[in-house]
Structures are given as C-alpha cells and as structure tokens.
Design a protein around this motif. Structure first.
Motif, PDB file in Angstrom:
ATOM      1  N   TYR A 134      44.894  51.105  34.074  1.00  0.00           N
ATOM      2  CA  TYR A 134      45.135  50.125  33.015  1.00  0.00           C
ATOM      3  C   TYR A 134      45.853  48.889  33.559  1.00  0.00           C
ATOM      4  O   TYR A 134      45.621  47.776  33.102  1.00  0.00           O
ATOM      5  CB  TYR A 134      45.954  50.780  31.892  1.00  0.00           C
ATOM      6  CG  TYR A 134      46.236  49.878  30.722  1.00  0.00           C
ATOM      7  CD1 TYR A 134      45.238  49.561  29.803  1.00  0.00           C
ATOM      8  CD2 TYR A 134      47.503  49.339  30.534  1.00  0.00           C
ATOM      9  CE1 TYR A 134      45.491  48.723  28.717  1.00  0.00           C
ATOM     10  CE2 TYR A 134      47.774  48.509  29.454  1.00  0.00           C
ATOM     11  CZ  TYR A 134      46.759  48.198  28.560  1.00  0.00           C
ATOM     12  OH  TYR A 134      47.011  47.375  27.500  1.00  0.00           O
ATOM     13  N   THR A 135      46.706  49.085  34.554  1.00  0.00           N
ATOM     14  CA  THR A 135      47.459  47.972  35.139  1.00  0.00           C
ATOM     15  C   THR A 135      46.709  47.288  36.273  1.00  0.00           C
ATOM     16  O   THR A 135      47.234  46.354  36.879  1.00  0.00           O
ATOM     17  CB  THR A 135      48.826  48.448  35.667  1.00  0.00           C
ATOM     18  OG1 THR A 135      48.631  49.311  36.792  1.00  0.00           O
ATOM     19  CG2 THR A 135      49.631  49.147  34.578  1.00  0.00           C
ATOM     20  N   LYS A 136      45.505  47.742  36.571  1.00  0.00           N
ATOM     21  CA  LYS A 136      44.730  47.213  37.696  1.00  0.00           C
ATOM     22  C   LYS A 136      43.349  46.739  37.228  1.00  0.00           C
ATOM     23  O   LYS A 136      42.335  47.384  37.481  1.00  0.00           O
ATOM     24  CB  LYS A 136      44.581  48.277  38.786  1.00  0.00           C
ATOM     25  CG  LYS A 136      45.910  48.719  39.371  1.00  0.00           C
ATOM     26  CD  LYS A 136      45.738  49.850  40.335  1.00  0.00           C
ATOM     27  CE  LYS A 136      47.018  50.344  40.941  1.00  0.00           C
ATOM     28  NZ  LYS A 136      48.242  49.700  40.673  1.00  0.00           N
ATOM     29  N   PRO A 137      43.304  45.603  36.538  1.00  0.00           N
ATOM     30  CA  PRO A 137      42.016  45.135  36.012  1.00  0.00           C
ATOM     31  C   PRO A 137      40.955  44.896  37.083  1.00  0.00           C
ATOM     32  O   PRO A 137      39.774  44.884  36.770  1.00  0.00           O
ATOM     33  CB  PRO A 137      42.368  43.844  35.262  1.00  0.00           C
ATOM     34  CG  PRO A 137      43.789  43.554  35.541  1.00  0.00           C
ATOM     35  CD  PRO A 137      44.418  44.758  36.157  1.00  0.00           C
ATOM     36  N   GLU A 138      41.377  44.763  38.341  1.00  0.00           N
ATOM     37  CA  GLU A 138      40.392  44.612  39.420  1.00  0.00           C
ATOM     38  C   GLU A 138      39.514  45.855  39.571  1.00  0.00           C
ATOM     39  O   GLU A 138      38.414  45.782  40.124  1.00  0.00           O
ATOM     40  CB  GLU A 138      41.075  44.261  40.750  1.00  0.00           C
ATOM     41  CG  GLU A 138      41.959  45.347  41.344  1.00  0.00           C
ATOM     42  CD  GLU A 138      43.407  45.360  40.845  1.00  0.00           C
ATOM     43  OE1 GLU A 138      44.221  46.065  41.467  1.00  0.00           O
ATOM     44  OE2 GLU A 138      43.728  44.687  39.841  1.00  0.00           O
ATOM     45  N   TRP A 140      38.487  47.627  36.849  1.00  0.00           N
ATOM     46  CA  TRP A 140      37.724  47.799  35.618  1.00  0.00           C
ATOM     47  C   TRP A 140      36.251  47.502  35.793  1.00  0.00           C
ATOM     48  O   TRP A 140      35.395  48.185  35.229  1.00  0.00           O
ATOM     49  CB  TRP A 140      38.284  46.940  34.502  1.00  0.00           C
ATOM     50  CG  TRP A 140      39.687  47.257  34.102  1.00  0.00           C
ATOM     51  CD1 TRP A 140      40.525  48.196  34.661  1.00  0.00           C
ATOM     52  CD2 TRP A 140      40.428  46.623  33.081  1.00  0.00           C
ATOM     53  NE1 TRP A 140      41.739  48.177  34.036  1.00  0.00           N
ATOM     54  CE2 TRP A 140      41.717  47.211  33.057  1.00  0.00           C
ATOM     55  CE3 TRP A 140      40.136  45.612  32.186  1.00  0.00           C
ATOM     56  CZ2 TRP A 140      42.696  46.834  32.170  1.00  0.00           C
ATOM     57  CZ3 TRP A 140      41.121  45.221  31.284  1.00  0.00           C
ATOM     58  CH2 TRP A 140      42.385  45.829  31.281  1.00  0.00           C
ATOM     59  N   GLU A 141      35.910  46.448  36.557  1.00  0.00           N
ATOM     60  CA  GLU A 141      34.498  46.074  36.680  1.00  0.00           C
ATOM     61  C   GLU A 141      33.655  47.203  37.263  1.00  0.00           C
ATOM     62  O   GLU A 141      32.464  47.289  36.990  1.00  0.00           O
ATOM     63  CB  GLU A 141      34.330  44.806  37.518  1.00  0.00           C
ATOM     64  CG  GLU A 141      34.559  45.005  39.012  1.00  0.00           C
ATOM     65  CD  GLU A 141      34.261  43.757  39.821  1.00  0.00           C
ATOM     66  OE1 GLU A 141      33.078  43.503  40.101  1.00  0.00           O
ATOM     67  OE2 GLU A 141      35.222  43.037  40.164  1.00  0.00           O
ATOM     68  N   LYS A 161      36.628  46.760  25.229  1.00  0.00           N
ATOM     69  CA  LYS A 161      36.672  47.050  26.662  1.00  0.00           C
ATOM     70  C   LYS A 161      36.977  48.524  26.825  1.00  0.00           C
ATOM     71  O   LYS A 161      37.997  49.014  26.318  1.00  0.00           O
ATOM     72  CB  LYS A 161      37.724  46.201  27.363  1.00  0.00           C
ATOM     73  CG  LYS A 161      37.351  44.758  27.464  1.00  0.00           C
ATOM     74  CD  LYS A 161      38.368  43.999  28.287  1.00  0.00           C
ATOM     75  CE  LYS A 161      37.929  42.570  28.427  1.00  0.00           C
ATOM     76  NZ  LYS A 161      38.848  41.803  29.256  1.00  0.00           N
TER      77      LYS A 161
END
Length: 166
Positions: A134-138, A140-141, A161
């Motif tokens: 959750y703290t690492k949007p990098e 998510w993709e 999302k």
C-alpha cells in the motif's frame, strides 16, 4: 471443505477481524510479491535477460513457450510475474536477486511467520505484506489489471484501484 484463514484489516482505524489468522498456509503465488519487492529494490528494469531453456517452468504464464535466446527485460519479467503469475519469470527473477534478498524483505516487513523456503504464510503476515505494498505505489502497476480480474474485483465500482495477487 478445507482449512481457511482470513484477516480483514482497516488501515484507517487499525481495527481487524480474523479467523485462523495465524494458521500456517501454503503461500503459492502470494510469495511473488516479496520477490517483486526485492527485484524493484535491486535490479534495473531496462536490463535485458536472455531466456534459457533451463529457466522454463510450467504452470502459469506464457514465457515458458518463448524460444531459448529470447531477450526479455526485467520490467517485462516483473509484469508477467505480477499480471499473469508467470512461473518462469518468477524463477528467473528470484534467481537474479537471490534468496537472501527475498528473506530480507520478509524480515523488513516483519513477516515473521512466513517461510520462504517452505513457501508458507499466515493471513496475519499477508496483511503485513499488503500494508507494505500500500505504501509502494511503484508496485501497483504490476499487480493491477491482471488476467484474474474476473474474480476478486468483480462488482467493484468503476474506477476503484484494486491491487491483488491471485
């Protein structure tokens, strides 16, 4: 029938509800998430890997059907591991970062009941993992718009999302 474990955790007020949340369960493809974190910490996504026949693992994904000698970037491997749960990509990436790097991620994320060698996890450790993601949007993709969107995400409002690993 079978054994089930679940933990629902609310990030805003830190409340939770669980059933068998500390029961050790097979991690299966969930273990691909800490591998992904180690890869994103250590490797250059534009780097190219040359596929070997010895790398190929059956099960999930299509990389096993590529020709030996195919150039594939680390980013493509991460994408295939995340979105298609590709086992060949997982094997290549875990070999490139090494077991120690993945175990360090598990330790850093305080996933103390997860065993990388045995590929086991608890629901409580899975929540710790998702808190980190959750703290690492990098990340998510690589965990959105997978080939498995007909399952958990079914019925969510448009635009929601949602990050998961089947």
């Amino acid at each position: 029938q079978g054994n089930y474990a679940i933990l629902v955790y609310h990030l805003d007020d830190l409340t939770w509800y669980g059933i068998n949340e500390d029961m050790v369960m097979p991690a299966a493809s969930i273990m691909k998430v800490p591998i992904m974190a180690a890869v994103l910490d250590q490797l250059v996504l534009e780097e190219t890997y040359i596929l070997r026949n010895v790398d190929k693992q059956s099960g999930s994904g299509s990389i096993e059907f590529m020709n030996e000698g195919t150039d594939i970037t680390i980013k493509e491997l991460v994408t295939e591991m995340g979105k298609k749960s590709d086992n060949t990509a997982t094997g290549v990436l875990s070999q490139k970062v090494g077991d120690e790097a993945v175990v360090k991620i598990l330790s850093d994320w305080k996933m103390n009941k997860t065993d990388y060698d045995q590929n086991t996890i608890t629901a409580s450790d899975a929540v710790k993992m998702w808190q980190q993601v959750y703290t690492k949007p990098e990340m998510w993709e690589y965990l959105q718009d997978s080939i498995y969107e007909d399952r958990i995400t079914l019925g969510l409002p448009e635009g929601t999302k949602f990050v998961h690993k089947v």
